[in-house]
Design an enzyme around this catalytic site. Structure first.
Site, PDB file in Angstrom:
ATOM      1  N   TRP A  14       0.830  -1.208   0.000  1.00 25.35           N
ATOM      2  CA  TRP A  14       0.000   0.000   0.000  1.00 25.35           C
ATOM      3  C   TRP A  14       0.861   1.253   0.000  1.00 25.35           C
ATOM      4  O   TRP A  14       0.519   2.238  -0.667  1.00 25.35           O
ATOM      5  CB  TRP A  14      -0.982  -0.039   1.170  1.00 25.35           C
ATOM      6  CG  TRP A  14      -1.835  -1.267   1.122  1.00 25.35           C
ATOM      7  CD1 TRP A  14      -1.913  -2.264   2.043  1.00 25.35           C
ATOM      8  CD2 TRP A  14      -2.718  -1.662   0.053  1.00 25.35           C
ATOM      9  NE1 TRP A  14      -2.782  -3.244   1.631  1.00 25.35           N
ATOM     10  CE2 TRP A  14      -3.291  -2.897   0.416  1.00 25.35           C
ATOM     11  CE3 TRP A  14      -3.085  -1.082  -1.168  1.00 25.35           C
ATOM     12  CZ2 TRP A  14      -4.206  -3.566  -0.401  1.00 25.35           C
ATOM     13  CZ3 TRP A  14      -3.994  -1.751  -1.990  1.00 25.35           C
ATOM     14  CH2 TRP A  14      -4.542  -2.969  -1.595  1.00 25.35           C
ATOM     15  N   ASP A  63      -1.243   6.718   6.427  1.00 27.19           N
ATOM     16  CA  ASP A  63      -2.346   5.801   6.159  1.00 27.19           C
ATOM     17  C   ASP A  63      -2.450   4.898   7.383  1.00 27.19           C
ATOM     18  O   ASP A  63      -1.582   4.077   7.640  1.00 27.19           O
ATOM     19  CB  ASP A  63      -2.035   4.988   4.896  1.00 27.19           C
ATOM     20  CG  ASP A  63      -3.079   3.916   4.603  1.00 27.19           C
ATOM     21  OD1 ASP A  63      -4.008   3.727   5.407  1.00 27.19           O
ATOM     22  OD2 ASP A  63      -2.939   3.245   3.556  1.00 27.19           O
ATOM     23  N   LYS A 110     -11.593  -1.961   7.826  1.00 27.82           N
ATOM     24  CA  LYS A 110     -10.730  -2.870   8.582  1.00 27.82           C
ATOM     25  C   LYS A 110     -11.038  -2.847  10.077  1.00 27.82           C
ATOM     26  O   LYS A 110     -11.103  -3.875  10.721  1.00 27.82           O
ATOM     27  CB  LYS A 110      -9.261  -2.509   8.344  1.00 27.82           C
ATOM     28  CG  LYS A 110      -8.860  -2.667   6.880  1.00 27.82           C
ATOM     29  CD  LYS A 110      -7.415  -2.257   6.641  1.00 27.82           C
ATOM     30  CE  LYS A 110      -7.047  -2.332   5.174  1.00 27.82           C
ATOM     31  NZ  LYS A 110      -7.102  -3.697   4.621  1.00 27.82           N
TER      32      LYS A 110
END
Length: 361
Positions: free
Chosen positions: A101, A171, A195
């Site tokens: 990511w 993030d 999540k």
């Protein structure tokens, strides 16, 4: 009805109490005669929902008044572009690559300016966090970017990098609200909800208000400007209304459990159960350097791909879902987010111990 132990990395397990409450309100939300799914985002009832969600999030994280809270769409992946579009004033940004990511964000950032990879753990399959105590931060960098918890590889920054005065952008998708955070150490935090907070489709952005300006890169669409959404209090267009409603319920659930300090203690307890077993096991082993282990995502292997596949198959039959590792690394991964009960981790360890007795050479 029989609920499984869901170890999915996302969309992930949600608190059962929250699901039951949402189910009870599905057809008639508090006397409105309609579901939140059917409700106008301009209605008085929904205005209360979104404002309470923001207020509760601010309470949980002690977010200062000079930070904006935005409920957006597009997931965390859209932030890979939105961050440079809004913050890359000098068209230079530094990225620390600790997984897929962060790498995708770095690649997206390079579309809009000069993206510098100033540290990386790719040399050992992202199984550790690189030393960030003396980074070669670019003098003209607009920000330093990290993915704070790496869902796929199971690593976590336990010490934030020294950005040498530059903005820190993080993030936090897979560790969001799992522990207390000093928001003032960041210029911007974003997190996909699916999540640890709510259903897929919502992304939460916490951004210092001096960064929310009209000064964005040329060609930045109206919908991808933080100022557009900040000025409209996340209601510029129809937001992900049901997702925000569910996030709000999770925020209240977290507050009722004692807040983020209590949540961190509980998460440490759960992770310790699994890591202690892995460290003592003669069959299974964790794949992450101990000091960089995540409390949220725990990857592990047997060292035998066929045995890994058998474990995934048998665990599913036993009621443990989504333990297969990410396709880029294989093996197994247990995601043990806030809503995963300690009982689920204990049951998983019992199953792993039985599996080891049968298959240890």
């Amino acid at each position: 009805m029989s609920r499984v132990y869901n170890f999915s990395a996302g969309p992930a397990v949600l608190p059962e109490d929250v699901l039951k409450e949402a189910a009870a309100e599905m057809l008639d939300y508090r006397g409105t005669g309609m579901s939140v799914m059917e409700m106008s985002h301009r209605s008085k009832a929904y205005d209360t929902i979104i404002k309470e969600a923001e207020s509760d999030l601010r309470d949980l994280l002690h977010i200062p008044d000079n930070y904006k809270v935005l409920f957006l769409q597009g997931g965390a992946s859209q932030q890979f572009a939105m961050v440079p579009m809004n913050l890359m004033k000098n068209k230079v940004a530094d990225y620390i690559l600790t997984g897929q990511w962060a790498k995708k964000a770095y690649q997206e950032g390079s579309i809009y300016g000069k993206a510098n990879a100033i540290a990386s753990s790719a040399d050992k399959t992202f199984s550790y966090i690189p030393d960030c105590s003396d980074l070669p931060v670019s003098e003209d960098a607009d920000y330093v970017y990290i993915c704070e918890n790496n869902t796929i590889y199971g690593t976590k920054y336990w010490t934030l990098p020294d950005t040498k005065g530059k903005l820190l952008v993080a993030d936090q998708s897979s560790c969001f609200l799992s522990e207390p955070v000093d928001v003032t150490k960041y210029g911007l935090i974003f997190a996909g909800a699916q999540k640890n907070v709510g259903p897929a489709g919502t992304v939460i952005v916490i951004v210092r208000e001096d960064l929310v300006t009209e000064d964005v890169l040329p060609g930045t669409p109206t919908m991808l400007r933080y100022k557009t959404h900040a000025d409209a209090e996340s209601l510029y267009n129809t937001p992900p209304t049901y997702g925000i409603y569910m996030c709000g319920k999770v925020f209240k659930w977290l507050k009722a459990r004692g807040g983020l300090a209590a949540m961190k203690e509980y998460n440490e307890k759960k992770a310790e159960i699994l890591y202690d077993f892995l460290d003592a096991s003669q069959l299974f082993k964790g794949t992450v350097v101990k000091k960089d282990r995540s409390l949220m995502n725990v990857p592990f292997v047997t060292g035998d791909e066929e045995l890994d596949a058998l474990f995934v198959k048998e665990s599913k039959a036993a009621g443990f879902e989504n333990l297969k590792g990410h396709r880029t690394v294989g093996g197994m991964r247990a995601s043990i987010y806030n809503a995963m009960p300690a009982e689920g981790v204990e049951k998983l360890v019992e199953f792993m111990a039985d599996f080891e007795k049968k298959h240890r050479k």
